[in-house]
Enzyme design. Structure first.
Site, short mmCIF file in Angstrom:
data_model
loop_
_atom_site.label_atom_id
_atom_site.label_comp_id
_atom_site.label_asym_id
_atom_site.label_seq_id
_atom_site.Cartn_x
_atom_site.Cartn_y
_atom_site.Cartn_z
N GLU A 128 22.48 -50.17 -56.97
CA GLU A 128 21.72 -50.74 -58.11
C GLU A 128 20.20 -50.64 -57.97
OE1 GLU A 128 23.19 -54.73 -58.75
OE2 GLU A 128 25.17 -54.02 -59.32
N ASN A 171 25.48 -46.08 -55.75
CA ASN A 171 26.38 -46.85 -56.63
C ASN A 171 25.55 -47.64 -57.64
OD1 ASN A 171 29.23 -47.82 -56.98
ND2 ASN A 171 28.36 -49.82 -56.42
N HIS A 208 31.83 -51.83 -65.09
CA HIS A 208 32.08 -53.19 -65.57
C HIS A 208 31.93 -53.14 -67.10
CE1 HIS A 208 32.10 -54.87 -61.58
NE2 HIS A 208 30.93 -54.36 -61.30
N GLU A 236 34.09 -50.21 -59.37
CA GLU A 236 34.20 -51.67 -59.56
C GLU A 236 34.81 -51.99 -60.91
OE1 GLU A 236 30.46 -53.69 -58.73
OE2 GLU A 236 30.06 -52.43 -56.99
N ASP A 238 36.39 -53.22 -64.15
CA ASP A 238 37.00 -54.37 -64.84
C ASP A 238 36.59 -54.27 -66.30
OD1 ASP A 238 34.34 -55.32 -64.58
OD2 ASP A 238 34.88 -56.86 -63.12
C1 XIL Z 1 29.93 -59.55 -57.06
C2 XIL Z 1 31.11 -60.31 -56.44
O1 XIL Z 1 32.28 -59.92 -57.13
C3 XIL Z 1 30.91 -61.79 -56.55
O2 XIL Z 1 31.92 -62.48 -55.80
C4 XIL Z 1 29.54 -62.18 -55.99
O3 XIL Z 1 29.32 -63.55 -56.21
C5 XIL Z 1 28.44 -61.38 -56.66
O4 XIL Z 1 28.72 -60.00 -56.49
N1 XIL Z 1 27.85 -55.19 -58.65
C6 XIL Z 1 28.18 -55.04 -57.32
C7 XIL Z 1 29.10 -56.02 -56.67
O5 XIL Z 1 27.81 -54.04 -56.71
O6 XIL Z 1 28.78 -56.22 -55.32
C8 XIL Z 1 29.08 -57.34 -57.39
O7 XIL Z 1 30.07 -58.18 -56.80
C9 XIL Z 1 29.32 -57.15 -58.87
C10 XIL Z 1 28.25 -56.31 -59.48
#
Ligand code: XIL
Length: 300
Positions: A128, A171, A208, A236, A238
């Site tokens: 990020e 990422n 996401h 990641e 969802d």
């Molecule tokens: C999130 C986790 O799922 C949570 O449990 C934590 O509180 C915050 O981080 N981008 C990422 C992940 O790269 O590491 C994040 O994970 C979600 C967004």
């Protein structure tokens, strides 16, 4: 095949899940984990605020629990993450000079990667780093502010020396839509790294998504990055409310790109999700397969 991991393996891909060490003792959770998934990403346990809470003092206990459990079951492990502005301990964000920060960053990368040599097959070296919105530039962070644009290159070069066998990934989120300035900014960075021989092997798309799922251009984005000579992964995934077509479209975008090597969902049951209110995952709170599970398995 009848599970996500086995079906993905038929095309040489993996299907993974983010795993929390604190849930491994829940047998509903661990049963699904071991039945369905052949890759795991520690959800929080490899982040800086856990692994180096104070300078030079490393704690790999929670991440080891996940990694050793996974490896003993033949599941691969993705390392998440080495350099990120978030979940960063205060002692790092309050460093005031570039030389100190550079040596702290390099030591963090080197120590953590050395610990997981031969165990972690791919690392999210930098997470990020790009800003949202129209700038296409890096976001402010202690790394950017003290070390400048070159911090990402520095991190990847240090990572390659630390473990030459590991895949090194960049990422990020909101880089799925091809025409977005943020996507284009990351694309230009990867193109520049490849042209100058800066080590980078893969780009992770967090994915996401809202209820609409992936943007129509997602496959174009994946194939455009792949054409630069890197692997791509969905890291990641969802999707709010987990619509079947949104999951199917995401999986198909990956399946249609030969260098899209795997998909990871960010949790197992809806109740395990960081966005639990959105019910965005493939299993309900009781561990039952949702409609989105069947759509995903069919699309693999
Ligand atoms: C999130 C986790 O799922 C949570 O449990 C934590 O509180 C915050 O981080 N981008 C990422 C992940 O790269 O590491 C994040 O994970 C979600 C967004």
């Amino acid at each position: 095949a009848s599970t996500l991991g086995a079906q993905a393996a038929q095309s040489g891909r993996y299907f993974g899940a983010a795993v929390a060490a604190g849930r491994l003792g829940d047998s509903t959770y661990s049963t699904i984990l071991d039945r369905e998934f052949n890759m795991v990403t520690p959800e929080n346990e490899m982040k800086w605020d856990t692994t180096e809470r104070s300078r030079g003092s490393f704690n790999f206990g929670p991440a080891d629990q996940i990694a050793n459990r996974a490896l003993s079951r033949g599941q691969r492990v993705r390392g998440h993450t080495l350099v990120w502005h978030s979940q960063l301990p205060g002692w790092v964000s309050s460093i005031g000079d570039a030389n100190t920060l550079r040596s702290v960053m390099n030591n963090h990368i080197t120590t953590q990667m050395a610990h997981y040599k031969g165990k972690v097959y791919a690392w999210d070296v930098v997470n990020e780093a790009f800003a949202d919105g129209g700038s296409g530039q890096h976001r402010p962070s202690v790394f950017q502010n003290l070390l400048g644009d070159g911090f990402i290159e520095q991190a990847f070069r240090t990572a390659r020396s630390a473990d030459p066998a590991a895949k090194l990934c960049y990422n990020d989120y909101n880089i799925e839509n091809w025409t977005d300035a943020k996507t284009q900014g990351v694309y230009r960075m990867v193109r520049d790294f490849k042209s100058r021989g800066v080590p980078i092997d893969c780009v992770g798309f967090q994915a996401h998504f809202g209820t609409g799922g992936p943007p129509a251009s997602f496959q174009t984005t994946l194939s455009s990055f792949a054409a630069l000579g890197v692997d791509v992964q969905i890291t990641e995934l969802d999707i709010a409310q987990a619509p079947t077509n949104a999951y199917a479209n995401t999986v198909k975008a990956c399946m249609n790109v030969p260098r899209c090597t795997g998909i990871t969902v960010w949790g197992i049951r809806d109740t395990d999700s960081w966005r639990a209110g959105d019910k965005p995952l493939l299993f309900d709170g009781s561990g039952n397969k949702k409609a989105a599970y069947n759509a995903t398995l069919t699309a693999l």
